[in-house]
Each structure stands twice: as structure tokens, then as C-alpha cells.
Design a protein around this motif. Structure first.
Motif, PDB file in Angstrom:
ATOM      1  N   PRO A 175      25.944 -30.923   7.268  1.00 18.39           N
ATOM      2  CA  PRO A 175      25.856 -29.981   8.401  1.00 18.39           C
ATOM      3  C   PRO A 175      27.221 -29.650   8.984  1.00 18.39           C
ATOM      4  N   PHE A 176      27.363 -28.394   9.395  1.00 17.10           N
ATOM      5  CA  PHE A 176      28.572 -27.904  10.067  1.00 17.10           C
ATOM      6  C   PHE A 176      29.825 -28.081   9.203  1.00 17.10           C
ATOM      7  N   HIS A 177      29.646 -28.107   7.889  1.00 20.33           N
ATOM      8  CA  HIS A 177      30.782 -28.347   6.985  1.00 20.33           C
ATOM      9  C   HIS A 177      30.846 -27.230   5.941  1.00 20.33           C
ATOM     10  N   PRO A 178      31.639 -26.189   6.176  1.00 17.94           N
ATOM     11  CA  PRO A 178      31.740 -25.087   5.211  1.00 17.94           C
ATOM     12  C   PRO A 178      32.266 -25.570   3.866  1.00 17.94           C
ATOM     13  N   VAL A 179      31.833 -24.909   2.805  1.00 23.04           N
ATOM     14  CA  VAL A 179      32.247 -25.261   1.451  1.00 23.04           C
ATOM     15  C   VAL A 179      32.642 -23.991   0.707  1.00 23.04           C
ATOM     16  N   THR A 180      33.201 -24.166  -0.458  1.00 26.13           N
ATOM     17  CA  THR A 180      33.491 -23.039  -1.335  1.00 26.13           C
ATOM     18  C   THR A 180      32.684 -23.161  -2.613  1.00 26.13           C
ATOM     19  N   GLY A 181      32.690 -22.086  -3.391  1.00 27.20           N
ATOM     20  CA  GLY A 181      31.961 -22.089  -4.651  1.00 27.20           C
ATOM     21  C   GLY A 181      30.517 -21.653  -4.460  1.00 27.20           C
ATOM     22  N   TRP A 182      29.657 -22.054  -5.395  1.00 22.25           N
ATOM     23  CA  TRP A 182      28.250 -21.679  -5.350  1.00 22.25           C
ATOM     24  C   TRP A 182      27.500 -22.545  -4.331  1.00 22.25           C
ATOM     25  N   PHE A 183      26.699 -21.863  -3.519  1.00 17.05           N
ATOM     26  CA  PHE A 183      25.993 -22.545  -2.438  1.00 17.05           C
ATOM     27  C   PHE A 183      24.580 -21.961  -2.369  1.00 17.05           C
ATOM     28  N   ALA A 184      23.570 -22.832  -2.516  1.00 11.12           N
ATOM     29  CA  ALA A 184      22.166 -22.398  -2.441  1.00 11.12           C
ATOM     30  C   ALA A 184      21.515 -23.059  -1.241  1.00 11.12           C
ATOM     31  N   ILE A 185      20.827 -22.264  -0.430  1.00 10.47           N
ATOM     32  CA  ILE A 185      20.209 -22.795   0.782  1.00 10.47           C
ATOM     33  C   ILE A 185      18.793 -22.244   0.946  1.00 10.47           C
ATOM     34  N   SER A 186      17.881 -23.121   1.293  1.00 10.20           N
ATOM     35  CA  SER A 186      16.503 -22.715   1.585  1.00 10.20           C
ATOM     36  C   SER A 186      16.439 -22.073   2.965  1.00 10.20           C
ATOM     37  N   LEU A 187      15.497 -21.158   3.130  1.00 12.23           N
ATOM     38  CA  LEU A 187      15.342 -20.524   4.437  1.00 12.23           C
ATOM     39  C   LEU A 187      14.944 -21.539   5.499  1.00 12.23           C
ATOM     40  N   ARG A 188      14.209 -22.562   5.114  1.00 11.75           N
ATOM     41  CA  ARG A 188      13.853 -23.585   6.102  1.00 11.75           C
ATOM     42  C   ARG A 188      15.090 -24.337   6.575  1.00 11.75           C
ATOM     43  N   ALA A 189      16.014 -24.623   5.668  1.00 13.88           N
ATOM     44  CA  ALA A 189      17.260 -25.283   6.064  1.00 13.88           C
ATOM     45  C   ALA A 189      18.109 -24.363   6.933  1.00 13.88           C
ATOM     46  N   LEU A 190      18.137 -23.078   6.592  1.00 15.24           N
ATOM     47  CA  LEU A 190      18.948 -22.120   7.336  1.00 15.24           C
ATOM     48  C   LEU A 190      18.416 -21.904   8.745  1.00 15.24           C
ATOM     49  N   ARG A 191      17.091 -21.783   8.894  1.00 15.84           N
ATOM     50  CA  ARG A 191      16.493 -21.467  10.190  1.00 15.84           C
ATOM     51  C   ARG A 191      16.159 -22.712  11.009  1.00 15.84           C
ATOM     52  N   PHE A 192      15.790 -23.787  10.318  1.00 14.40           N
ATOM     53  CA  PHE A 192      15.191 -24.926  11.007  1.00 14.40           C
ATOM     54  C   PHE A 192      16.028 -26.200  10.903  1.00 14.40           C
ATOM     55  N   GLY A 193      16.961 -26.240   9.937  1.00 14.67           N
ATOM     56  CA  GLY A 193      17.832 -27.396   9.797  1.00 14.67           C
ATOM     57  C   GLY A 193      17.311 -28.492   8.889  1.00 14.67           C
ATOM     58  N   ASP A 194      16.192 -28.253   8.188  1.00 16.26           N
ATOM     59  CA  ASP A 194      15.613 -29.268   7.297  1.00 16.26           C
ATOM     60  C   ASP A 194      16.132 -29.089   5.878  1.00 16.26           C
ATOM     61  N   LEU A 195      16.636 -30.183   5.279  1.00 15.16           N
ATOM     62  CA  LEU A 195      16.946 -30.148   3.859  1.00 15.16           C
ATOM     63  C   LEU A 195      16.689 -31.510   3.255  1.00 15.16           C
ATOM     64  N   PHE A 196      16.126 -31.490   2.070  1.00 14.35           N
ATOM     65  CA  PHE A 196      15.676 -32.696   1.398  1.00 14.35           C
ATOM     66  C   PHE A 196      14.843 -33.523   2.392  1.00 14.35           C
ATOM     67  N   HIS A 197      15.258 -34.740   2.710  1.00 14.99           N
ATOM     68  CA  HIS A 197      14.450 -35.567   3.620  1.00 14.99           C
ATOM     69  C   HIS A 197      15.162 -35.794   4.950  1.00 14.99           C
ATOM     70  N   THR A 198      16.052 -34.887   5.308  1.00 12.01           N
ATOM     71  CA  THR A 198      16.828 -35.035   6.536  1.00 12.01           C
ATOM     72  C   THR A 198      16.689 -33.793   7.397  1.00 12.01           C
ATOM     73  N   THR A 199      16.623 -33.985   8.700  1.00 10.16           N
ATOM     74  CA  THR A 199      16.552 -32.875   9.638  1.00 10.16           C
ATOM     75  C   THR A 199      17.830 -32.821  10.458  1.00 10.16           C
ATOM     76  N   TYR A 200      18.472 -31.647  10.451  1.00 11.39           N
ATOM     77  CA  TYR A 200      19.685 -31.414  11.232  1.00 11.39           C
ATOM     78  C   TYR A 200      19.388 -30.375  12.312  1.00 11.39           C
ATOM     79  N   PRO A 201      20.316 -30.129  13.212  1.00  7.17           N
ATOM     80  CA  PRO A 201      20.107 -29.068  14.215  1.00  7.17           C
ATOM     81  C   PRO A 201      19.893 -27.720  13.541  1.00  7.17           C
ATOM     82  N   PRO A 202      19.161 -26.813  14.186  1.00  2.00           N
ATOM     83  CA  PRO A 202      18.859 -25.511  13.562  1.00  2.00           C
ATOM     84  C   PRO A 202      20.097 -24.681  13.210  1.00  2.00           C
ATOM     85  N   ASP A 203      21.209 -24.931  13.897  1.00  2.69           N
ATOM     86  CA  ASP A 203      22.417 -24.145  13.616  1.00  2.69           C
ATOM     87  C   ASP A 203      23.382 -24.881  12.690  1.00  2.69           C
ATOM     88  N   ALA A 204      22.878 -25.867  11.940  1.00  2.00           N
ATOM     89  CA  ALA A 204      23.746 -26.691  11.101  1.00  2.00           C
ATOM     90  C   ALA A 204      24.473 -25.871  10.043  1.00  2.00           C
TER      91      ALA A 204
END
Length: 594
Positions: A530-559
Motif C-alpha cells: 500500500p501507498f508504494h508506487p512501482v514501475t513496470g507491469w502492474f495489475a490491480i483488481s477493482l476491489r483492491a482499487l476501490r476498497f483496499g482488499d487484495l489477497f487476504h489483506t485489507t488496506y485503506p481504500p486509498d492505498a
């Protein structure tokens, strides 16, 4: 001679009605078969939905170890259905230490181990999903026969057409979840209660007990929905028929006897579903007298009863049922984070399910269900309260969900879509039987609405999970995103293909999935932070983008709000955004192997 002719005409009329009903049943059966085929076709491109390994693990534990301790948060009916095909295929509970599960929950790790056992992942995932498919057949049967009984065979066939093409119904008929099992059995229980309330016969009470028992074994929401629907139908009957039956003396003894029979059947079925298990309270709740819970989430009287039971530690039947109900009550009081219309909030919103039904139902289904209200005055005048029973049940379910603090998706009110389909069958019949100058317009409107429904469901064929109607706008992720209303991890297969087609050798992933990524044919990847920009190829689910959930971890919605300054190079399926961020525009991040 005259009486003979009348008798002959009456027989011909009854024969025609009989053949007509058989034709409607055949049409409904064909429509159901089409729905089943569409579900089967969807297996190949719908990746593992997030909760599927959890249900698989609990199912195999129950069938192989004959225990139900890993996840008693759901009753066992759907777990038995999910597990039987896997069990007959030779799958058993894996030997897996708690520490082997790494960052994923142990229950999920067990389910993934079963699914991936022997390199049979695709086969096992299909087998688990096949277990719930018979309940689509049950749902269609209930929808047809309930609508047929109240509004006629044509209405029944139309109801099945609308139910079996509703994307949300096809969605939960195609993944190994609890929800089509619950919707079908709850609808059957509602219908059985309406029949018993009208007839008050021992046979009707027996069927009511059977249907209620299976509904309670399907999902704990039945403990709320069934009483609410029963009370709504009782109130409806009293209001509509009170003047007509004022002089009748109720047969209280007969009614009490039938309720006792139904109750005995319910208890026997529910206990049988839990394997006729008996255990001490502390053993079943995994507690001790030294670790007495506070019961702060329960009303004071129930809390006192709970503490007394733990201290005295008696033997009780179906201990997993008691633990599951307790866990569900605690979860409800925890007020988890909800998402609606672009906002997040602990405990959600009272109108969450109303908005969800409005945007997840095909608009023709809503319109035709609303048109059934034009017949209410006639039914009221005739004292035909049973014709209004599906509406009363739908209203009851939506009312009791308003104070619910767990806004985990429309799947929890899937039975409402069955009730709407029944009412929509009445609406279709209303349009078809308009007379005079309205006859042509009514039938034309019906044709347009049915064609619209057909086009809507064809448009959703690539991904039933992500279907929204036209009211949701161009970006439905700003309306709903959690609870398998949009993103349930279903596009993981498509992402694997996309990355290989683009010859991507390494990527950063922020995905909402429970799959064992080492088995998903992915290039080397790094899990996004979370809150850590990267370079290269980056794939993100809409749930992670809007809600902050990815894999088995929940982050703030603006992560991952830092992505707003970039444009995705592709949208994979309907739920994953793929970016390429050139060097120098993000913070380089070490890439790890999968």
C-alpha cells in the motif's frame, strides 16, 4: 342429449387445459435446461471465486473426518452438496500443518490443497461447482409451480424465463457458494408455508416441515427470513380475509397438531444434517470455564443463558449449529466495512440491499414485477391473499435486512430475485391478457421487455458476476464492488492469458483472489504494497482499487490512489486493470518469483 353434449364439451375443455399446462411445463423445463447449459459453459472462463476454497475445505472435513469445526459459520447442506462430487472423485482431507499456509488462512490453504491435489485443479473446481447446480433446478421448479398455481401456466413459464436468465442467478449457480442453495430452499419454504396457511392440512404441514428444515440447513439467514416471511403472510391473510371468515371457528387443536408435526420434522432434518452429533457445550464452542466469553454482543438474557451453559457444560445436540449461530451473531455486531456508491463505512447502510436489487436486476424483471401490482386490487377484492404472498415475502426479506450491519453483497438476498421472478410472471400475464385497444400495446410491450431481458443476459454471458443493469452507469465499481457483486476474483484466468500474450516476464499484482498463485501459471510477480508506487507491469483488481482488499489483506481504500495519474493499457475481463508504468515514474520494487 343436452347434458351429454355439455359433458363432452367440459371433458374437451379439461383435456385442452391439461395439455396446455403440460406445454407450459415443457417450456419451463427447456428454459431451465438452457440456463444449466449456460452455467456449464461459464466454468471454463470463471476463475476461482474468493470463498470457494473455504467451502471446499469445510465440505471435505465434514465428509472425510465427520467433523464440522473448521468453518461452522454456514450450515452443512451446501457443503455436503459441494463436497460429494469431490469425495466420490477420491479427494480427502489433506495433511497440512497450520504453518504451511503462509499468509493465507488455514481454511483457505486446506481448500486450495484439495482443489490442486494431483494436478486436477480444473477438474476439482468443476466438481465442486457441479454440487450446487441441482439447486438451480429446484429454484426454477419452485418459481414455475408457485407462479403457475397463482397466476397460470403462462405466468409460470414467463417466471422461469426471467429467473433462469437473471445474471445474478446464473452467477451463483456457477460457483461453489452457499447462495443458490439458500435461495432455492428458502423460496420453497415460503411457498410451502403459504400453502399450509391456506389449507391447514397435515400433508401441507409435512411439506412445510421438510422445506423449512432444508432452508435452515442451507443458510443462517433462514432463521431471520422464514419468520419474517411467515409473519408477513399471516398478516396479509388476516387483513384480506378477516371479514369473510369472521364467523368461522378456527380449528386450534388441528393447527397445533400440524405445527408440532412440522416442528418435529424440522428438528429431525436439521439434526440429521449435522450428523446427529451430540457434544458438551465447552467442547463444541472450543472454550473452557477459565476463558468465559463476555457475550457482550448478545442481549443480556441470552448472555446470561450462554454463561450458564458454559459453566454447567451440558450435552447438546448439533453443537456446530450452536457455534455457527454464535459466530454469525458476533460477526453481525462487529459492523465490518461496507462499500456503496463510492463510499466506505463501518456497518454499511440501511438501504444497501435496496440499491443492490435495483442495479443487479435486469430492468425488464423489475418492470414486470412492478406491473403485477395492477392486479392487487382484484386479488384483494376476491380475497385471494396467496396471489400477493410472493410480494409480501419479498418486502419482509428486504425489511429485515435494513438493520443488518454486514453489507457483503446481493447474494445474501438472492431469494428476493426468485420472488421478483414469480411476480414478474404475473406482470407478463397481465400485459398478455389486456383487452380492447390495449391488447396490441400490451403484447408489444411484453415482447420488448422479454427481448430486452434476453439481450441483457446475452451481454452478461462473458461474466455474470460483474453484471449491472443500465442504472449503474458506465463504471459499476463506483456503485458496488464487494461481496461478489462485481469483483470475486473471476478474471484471474484471463489475466494469466493476457500477461503471456504480452510476453510479460515479471509484474506487480494487487489482486482480490484466494487462489494458490503458485499454481495459476503466472509470470514472476511481487505482491503490491500500500501507498508504494512501482514501475513496470502492474495489475490491480477493482476491489483492491476501490476498497483496499487484495489477497487476504485489507488496506485503506486509498492505498493505491497513486494510480490515478496513470491510464491502464488494458482492462482484463471486467475487474482487472493492467498498467505499464515506465522507469523513473514510480519507485522500483524488487521482483520475486512466484
Amino acid at each position: 342429449m343436452k347434458s351429454a353434449r355439455l359433458s363432452s364439451q367440459f371433458l374437451r375443455m379439461e383435456t385442452n387445459i391439461h395439455y396446455s399446462r403440460r406445454a407450459y411445463i415443457a417450456v419451463a423445463g427447456l428454459l431451465t435446461l438452457v440456463g444449466v447449459v449456460r452455467v456449464l459453459i461459464g466454468y471454463s472462463h470463471t476463475a476461482q471465486a474468493f470463498d470457494e476454497p473455504y467451502h471446499v475445505a469445510a465440505a471435505i472435513e465434514l465428509l472425510d473426518k465427520h467433523t464440522y469445526s473448521l468453518d461452522p459459520l454456514h450450515p452443512p447442506l451446501q457443503r455436503i452438496a459441494i463436497g460429494l462430487p469431490l469425495y466420490f472423485a477420491g479427494e480427502r482431507f489433506p495433511t497440512l500443518a497450520q504453518s504451511d499456509s503462509s499468509n493465507e488462512p488455514y481454511l483457505c490453504a486446506v481448500g486450495n490443497a484439495v482443489l490442486n491435489h494431483g494436478a486436477h485443479y480444473s477438474r476439482n473446481l468443476v466438481l465442486a461447482r457441479l454440487g450446487v447446480l441441482p439447486f438451480l433446478l429446484l429454484g426454477c421448479a419452485v418459481v414455475f409451480f408457485w407462479a403457475d398455481r397463482e397466476y397460470g401456466g403462462a405466468a409460470g413459464a414467463a417466471a422461469v424465463a426471467l429467473f433462469s436468465t437473471a445474471p445474478i442467478v446464473l452467477e451463483f449457480s456457477g460457483i461453489a457458494y452457499t447462495d443458490i442453495v439458500a435461495a432455492a430452499t428458502q423460496a420453497a419454504a415460503f411457498w410451502a408455508f403459504s400453502i399450509w396457511l391456506e389449507r391447514k392440512t397435515t400433508r401441507a404441514a409435512t411439506w412445510m416441515g421438510i422445506a423449512t428444515g432444508f432452508a435452515l440447513l442451507a443458510k443462517f439467514t433462514s432463521f431471520v427470513y422464514l419468520p419474517a416471511a411467515a409473519l408477513s403472510m399471516m398478516a396479509l391473510k388476516w387483513v384480506v380475509t378477516r371479514s369473510r371468515h369472521a364467523q368461522q371457528t378456527p380449528a386450534y387443536k388441528q393447527t397445533v397438531k400440524q405445527i408440532f408435526i412440522a416442528g418435529a420434522i424440522v428438528i429431525a432434518l436439521v439434526w440429521a444434517g449435522y450428523g446427529f452429533a451430540i457434544a458438551h457445550v465447552r467442547e463444541s464452542m472450543q472454550l473452557s470455564a477459565d476463558s468465559l466469553p463476555s457475550f457482550q454482543h448478545f442481549p443480556a438474557p441470552l448472555g446470561r443463558i450462554g454463561r450458564d451453559l458454559i459453566v454447567s457444560d451440558p450435552m447438546l445436540p448439533a453443537p456446530a449449529l450452536i457455534r455457527g449461530v454464535a459466530l454469525a451473531a458476533v460477526m453481525e455486531k462487529s459492523e465490518p466495512q461496507g462499500y456503496l456508491l463510492g463510499h466506505t463505512k463501518p456497518g454499511g447502510w440501511w438501504y444497501f440491499f435496496l440499491v443492490g436489487v435495483a442495479v443487479k436486476s435486469p430492468i425488464p424483471l423489475l418492470v414486470l414485477a412492478a406491473l403485477s401490482s395492477f392486479s392487487f386490487r382484484r386479488w384483494w377484492r376476491e380475497g385471494n391473499w396467496t396471489a400477493m404472498a410472493p410480494a409480501a415475502c419479498a418486502v419482509a426479506v428486504l425489511l429485515v435486512t435494513m438493520p443488518v450491519k454486514i453489507n457483503y453483497g446481493m447474494r445474501h438476498v438472492l431469494v428476493v430475485f426468485a420472488l421478483l421472478a414469480i411476480l414478474a410472471g404475473s406482470g407478463a400475464s397481465y400485459l398478455w391478457h389486456l383487452t380492447g385497444r390495449n391488447k396490441v400495446w400490451g403484447r408489444a410491450a411484453l415482447a420488448v421487455l422479454l427481448l430486452w431481458q434476453c439481450l441483457s443476459t446475452v451481454r452478461a454471458s462473458g461474466d455474470y458476476i460483474a453484471y449491472f443493469n443500465e442504472l449503474a452507469g458506465k463504471d459499476p465499481s463506483r456503485v458496488l464492488v464487494a461481496g461478489c457483486d462485481l469483483d470475486c476474483g473471476q478474471d484471474l484466468f484471463a489475466l494469466s492469458r493476457e500477461l503471456h500474450q504480452r510476453h510479460v516476464s515479471q509484474a506487480t499484482l494487487a489482486l482480490w483472489t484466494s487462489a494458490d498463485m503458485s499454481k495459476m501459471d503466472m509470470p514472476q510477480f511481487e505482491i503490491a504494497q500500500p501507498f508504494h508506487p512501482v514501475t513496470g507491469w502492474f495489475a490491480i483488481s477493482l476491489r483492491a482499487l476501490r476498497f483496499g482488499d487484495l489477497f487476504h489483506t485489507t488496506y485503506p481504500p486509498d492505498a493505491f490512489s497513486w494510480l490515478s495519474q496513470y491510464q491502464p493499457v488494458a482492462q482484463v475481463g471486467k475487474t482487472i486493470l493492467l498498467y505499464y508504468i515506465p522507469m523513473g515514474e514510480g519507485s522500483p520494487q524488487k521482483t520475486m518469483g512466484n
